[in-house]
Structure formats: structure tokens, C-alpha cells
Design an enzyme around this catalytic site. Structure first.
Site, short mmCIF file in Angstrom:
data_model
loop_
_atom_site.label_atom_id
_atom_site.label_comp_id
_atom_site.label_asym_id
_atom_site.label_seq_id
_atom_site.Cartn_x
_atom_site.Cartn_y
_atom_site.Cartn_z
N SER A 14 2.11 -4.90 1.07
CA SER A 14 2.46 -3.51 0.74
C SER A 14 2.81 -3.23 -0.71
CB SER A 14 3.60 -3.03 1.62
OG SER A 14 3.10 -2.72 2.88
N LYS A 41 11.42 2.59 -3.48
CA LYS A 41 10.86 2.82 -2.14
C LYS A 41 11.97 3.23 -1.18
CE LYS A 41 7.74 0.43 1.14
NZ LYS A 41 6.96 -0.81 1.37
N SER A 63 2.10 -0.22 2.34
CA SER A 63 2.98 0.88 2.64
C SER A 63 3.71 1.44 1.42
CB SER A 63 4.02 0.44 3.67
OG SER A 63 4.84 -0.58 3.13
N1 GLN Z 1 -0.22 -3.26 6.00
C1 GLN Z 1 0.61 -4.27 6.54
C2 GLN Z 1 1.26 -3.77 7.80
O1 GLN Z 1 0.95 -2.70 8.19
C3 GLN Z 1 1.63 -4.69 5.53
C4 GLN Z 1 2.79 -3.82 5.45
C5 GLN Z 1 3.81 -4.27 4.45
O2 GLN Z 1 3.56 -5.19 3.66
N2 GLN Z 1 4.98 -3.68 4.53
O3 GLN Z 1 2.04 -4.40 8.42
#
Ligand code: GLN
Length: 474
Positions: free
Chosen positions: A176, A79, A152
Site C-alpha cells: 500500500s 494517512k 491503500s
Molecule cells: N492491496 C493489499 C490489500 O488489499 C495491500 C493493502 C495494504 O498494503 N494495506 O490487502
């Protein structure tokens, strides 16, 4: 079956038996990348030359008769919020468009010998649930190109599901890793907070962030966990707890295991097809000898509001460092304040700015007690719910997401709707617990469905054992 479709453990056997070379394997994955990357868009940076050189080094090692570690020579994706020395690390943000880290994240060093195909796309600074917040492009779900892969870590996950990497690393602050794994039909594991070093992971919300594996099966998941877990002097939040050999948990037996079904995860808003799929998983575990126990995690309903105060508060603080002085990007102004304002206004995307505003508001004098401090207290209640539940059960079984992958563009106009996507995953981060998302079939449209298994702190092994048992018996 092509090489790019196989698991890391299958490929490891082929490599050690000299039936294939790392160079051949890497070339096969790049051939696949050339075929599908235009449509999927999993990557932000592709590191072809370095991958070829790294594959050659592994082949030389094999030729010298040396043994190779299980992930050596295996193509993977990382990532793009994980720092890679000499390789651009953008966090899918324009504010880091020219940032080349002078050091490696600890996890990247720990994967030395694996062949990194490239840096995977994400929502800007890992804020989002669809990769639509990437400043560069949206990643498409390999199962249906009109749909999001989740986020994400959407790029990391689409790479594994689409054959563009054998495994990948993601980060999970509120889901994410697990949510995109669920949308893409692969295994995604968020380890216990502190299990994996976050040194070199660009900080989003430091009390929640955790790096973890995205793989095609549970065995590969255990292998990646073996490679990346463990204490790191460079991360003061990394735990000194001993790391077991996670492959020892790959036991197809759940007899006597107590699995809780928290009723708050089976409520209105959860797609009936997902509810049915997860209840069928519970039945399966029961047939295999586990005991299913209905229970309550009463503060679950506050998890989203708690998370969306704590995560933005920490993000607002962490993102203060992008000031137009460090990290490369700058938009000039008449004086330093104007320069900083211009840089941050132009180079941060809308969602990142929204989070900075919410976070600073929640932390500001006058509102701190009512919002941030309150959220911290509710966080403890959520933690205690799990603590109580784990007095009677070994694991909790829930859906990973309230619905299957949604269409690109479907939720972008409604941030609240998007935040609700995280309803089943954020409680786990707030409590610092480990959890896996496991595929469990497809819905009527052929889209992947998934369940989540949540474990006690540092008890990744029980999760792996149950997940492996399910996988073997499907
Ligand atoms: N969807 C969640 C957010 O927008 C989690 C994001 C993540 O785990 N990095 O914060």
C-alpha cells in the site's frame, strides 16, 4: 516553480536561509489544496488552523536563531489510519467516523515540527489497491483524474504527486505504499518489518503492517526514514537494531553491487511496457557498474494466496474490537448481540466484511490446518527464497505492479482481479523485507511506470544507494 512543487530538502534550505517562511510555504500548499482538492480528493480531514499555528511556531524558532530539523516547517500528509490526538482518525470507515484518538501514534510525534496539512484518504482499514474502498470518497490520480491513484495509501500518494503535501506517511501491509507510489510517479518506501514503530497505527494485519515514507525524491525518503525509524518501547515488534543516518547512503555509485532479476516477476500478466521499462533499468544499473544476475524465487506464485489468507485472518481478529461499545459508532438493537451485529453490518464496508469472513473461515476449527497453518508454512518458504537469493545478490529488481494506473471502476466488480494487483509487492511483506518503488518514466498514455528494489532485512541503506544512483543518472 511554486513552493508546493519542491522537495523537502530544497525547502529546508530556503527556510534556514530565511528566503521563505514556514507560514508562506504552508499558505502556498493550502492555495494549491484549494485549487485541486475538489478534483483529486486526497484528504479526509484538513487541519488548516493547526497547520498555521504549527508554521508560526517554526518561524518563531527560526527567528530566535535556533536550528530546525530537516523536516521542521515542511508540509506533509498523514494517512488516516495513523492516530492523531484530538484529530479524527477514521481509517476511511464509517465505524470510526467519530473517533478522535486520545493519543498520538509514535510516528506522528516523531514528525513534530512538520506541518500536517491533513489526514489522507485510504481504502477502508487499508484494505484495497485503489482507494475505491474508502467509505467517504475515491481519490483520483493527479496524472489522470479518471484513474485510481492506487491504494491503500492513495490519498497520501496523490497528495504528494498533486502538490497538496511535500511528503507523506503511508502504511504498507501488502504494497500500500509502493503500489500507489508506482501509479503516481513518486518514491514509496516500505521499511523492514519492525524498523518503524506501529504504535498508534490502526492494526490491519499485525505481522505485515509497516509505516513508511512517500516522497518526491530519494533524498527526502532518507530524511523521512531518519525521522521515523527506531525502537519504541510502546511497540513490542519494533526492532532494537541501531538506525543509521540514511542520508549517508545517498551515494551515486553502484559499482560492484549485485542485483538479482527474479524470473517469476517477469511472467504473463505483467504489462510488456512495464517489463521493458524494468529491463531497461537493469541495463542502466549494469552500465553504472552493477552486476545483474538472473535468479529464481520459486515460491512467488503462492504469494497472493498466502497473503490473502494471512492478512484476512489477522484482520478478522484485529477488527473484533469494533463492537459498537468502544470507538463511537453504534447501531442499536433489541439486545447486545443484535446491537453488535447491526453496528458491524451497517458500519463496515463490503470489502472489510469480505475479509472478516475469509479470515474467520481460515481460522475456524476444521479449516485452520488446511488454510491458515498451511499459509504460515508457505510464508516460510517464500521467506527462504529471499534468504537464499540474498546469499548471492545484494538487491532484487522487479516491477512494482503488473500494470500502470487503471480506470476508476475498472476492477471493483472483480475482487480477485484487484487482489492480483499486489502480485509483486506482497512477497516482500510476507518476508518482512524493505523495498522501494521508484519511478522510471511513463507509458504511451503518459502514465507513470515504476520498478521495485527489494533488500535484505535492515538493509535499507543499499536500497537507498541504488535508488539514489538511478535517480541521479536519469
Ligand atoms: N492491496 C493489499 C490489500 O488489499 C495491500 C493493502 C495494504 O498494503 N494495506 O490487502
Amino acid at each position: 516553480m511554486s513552493l508546493y512543487d519542491k522537495t523537502a530538502h530544497e525547502l529546508h534550505e530556503l527556510l534556514t536561509a530565511k528566503k521563505i517562511s514556514a507560514a508562506e510555504l504552508t499558505a502556498d500548499v493550502f492555495k494549491r489544496v484549494d485549487e485541486v482538492e475538489d478534483k483529486i480528493g486526497a484528504y479526509l480531514t484538513i487541519t488548516r488552523d493547526k497547520a498555521a499555528a504549527d508554521a508560526k511556531a517554526v518561524d518563531d524558532k527560526i527567528a530566535r536563531g535556533e536550528t530546525i530539523a530537516p523536516l521542521e516547517g515542511i508540509p506533509c500528509a498523514v494517512k488516516d489510519n495513523i492516530c492523531t490526538k484530538g484529530i479524527k482518525t477514521t481509517c476511511a470507515s464509517k465505524i470510526l467516523e467519530n473517533f478522535i484518538p486520545p493519543y498520538n501514534a509514535t510516528v506522528y510525534d516523531k514528525l513534530a515540527g512538520s506541518i500536517v496539512i491533513g489526514k489522507a484518504n485510504l481504502d477502508e482499514f487499508a484494505m484495497g489497491s485503489s482507494t475505491e474502498n474508502s467509505a467517504y470518497h475515491t481519490t483520483h490520480n493527479p496524472h489522470d483524474l479518471e484513474r485510481v491513484p492506487g491504494g491503500s495509501s492513495g490519498g497520501s500518494t496523490a497528495a504528494v504527486a498533486g502538490g497538496e503535501a511535500i511528503f507523506s506517511l503511508g502504511s504498507d501491509t501488502g504494497g500500500s505504499i509502493r503500489q500507489p507510489a508506482s501509479f503516481c510517479g513518486v518514491v514509496g518506501f516500505k521499511p523492514t518489518y519492525g524498523r518503524v514503530s506501529r504504535y498508534g497505527l490502526v492494526a490491519f494485519a499485525s505481522s505485515l503492517d509497516q509505516i513508511g515514507p512517500i516522497t518526491r525524491d530519494v533524498t527526502d525518503c532518507a530524511l523521512v526514514l531518519n525521522a521515523i525509524c527506531g525502537h519504541d518501547d510502546m511497540d513490542s515488534t519494533s526492532t532494537a537494531a541501531p538506525v543509521p543516518d540514511f542520508t549517508k547512503s545517498l551515494i551515486a555509485d553502484v559499482k560492484g553491487l549485485k542485483i538479482g532479476l527474479p524470473k517469476e516477476y517477469f511472467v504473463k500478466g505483467i504489462d510488456p511496457e512495464i517489463e521493458t521499462a524494468v529491463r531497461n533499468v537493469a541495463k542502466k544499473f549494469e552500465q553504472l557498474g552493477a552486476q545483474i544476475i538472473e535468479l529464481s524465487l520459486p515460491h512467488t506464485e503462492y504469494a497472493i494466496s498466502t497473503y490473502y489468507l494471512i492478512a484476512p485472518a489477522e484482520a478478522a481478529t484485529n477488527l473484533e474490537r469494533y463492537d459498537g461499545v468502544s470507538y463511537g459508532a453504534r447501531v442499536d438493537g433489541a439486545d447486545v448481540v443484535e446491537m453488535m451485529t447491526n453496528t458491524r453490518t451497517e458500519k463496515f464496508g463490503a470489502e472489510v466484511k469480505r475479509r472478516i469472513m475469509i479470515g474467520n473461515y481460515a481460522l475456524s476449527a476444521g479449516y485452520y490446518d488446511a488454510y491458515y497453518l498451511k499459509a504460515l508454512k508457505v510464508r516460510t518458504l517464500i521467506q527462504n527464497d529471499f534468504f537464499d537469493a540474498f546469499k548471492t545478490v545484494d538487491l532484487c529488481l522487479t516491477p512494482t505492479t503488473p500494470n500502470a494506473a487503471f480506470k476508476i471502476g475498472e476492477m471493483t466488480s472483480d475482487p480477485l482481479k484487484m487482489y492480483l494487483q499486489d502480485i509483486c509487492t506482497v512477497p516482500v511483506n510476507l518476508a518482512g523485507l524493505p523495498a522501494v518503488s521508484m519511478p522510471c518514466g511513463v507509458n504511451r498514455q503518459g502514465l507513470p511506470l515504476a520498478f521495485q528494489l527489494i533488500g535484505k532485512a535492515l538493509d535499507e541503506t543499499t536500497i537507498l544507494r541504488a535508488a539514489f544512483t538511478y535517480e541521479i543518472n536519469m
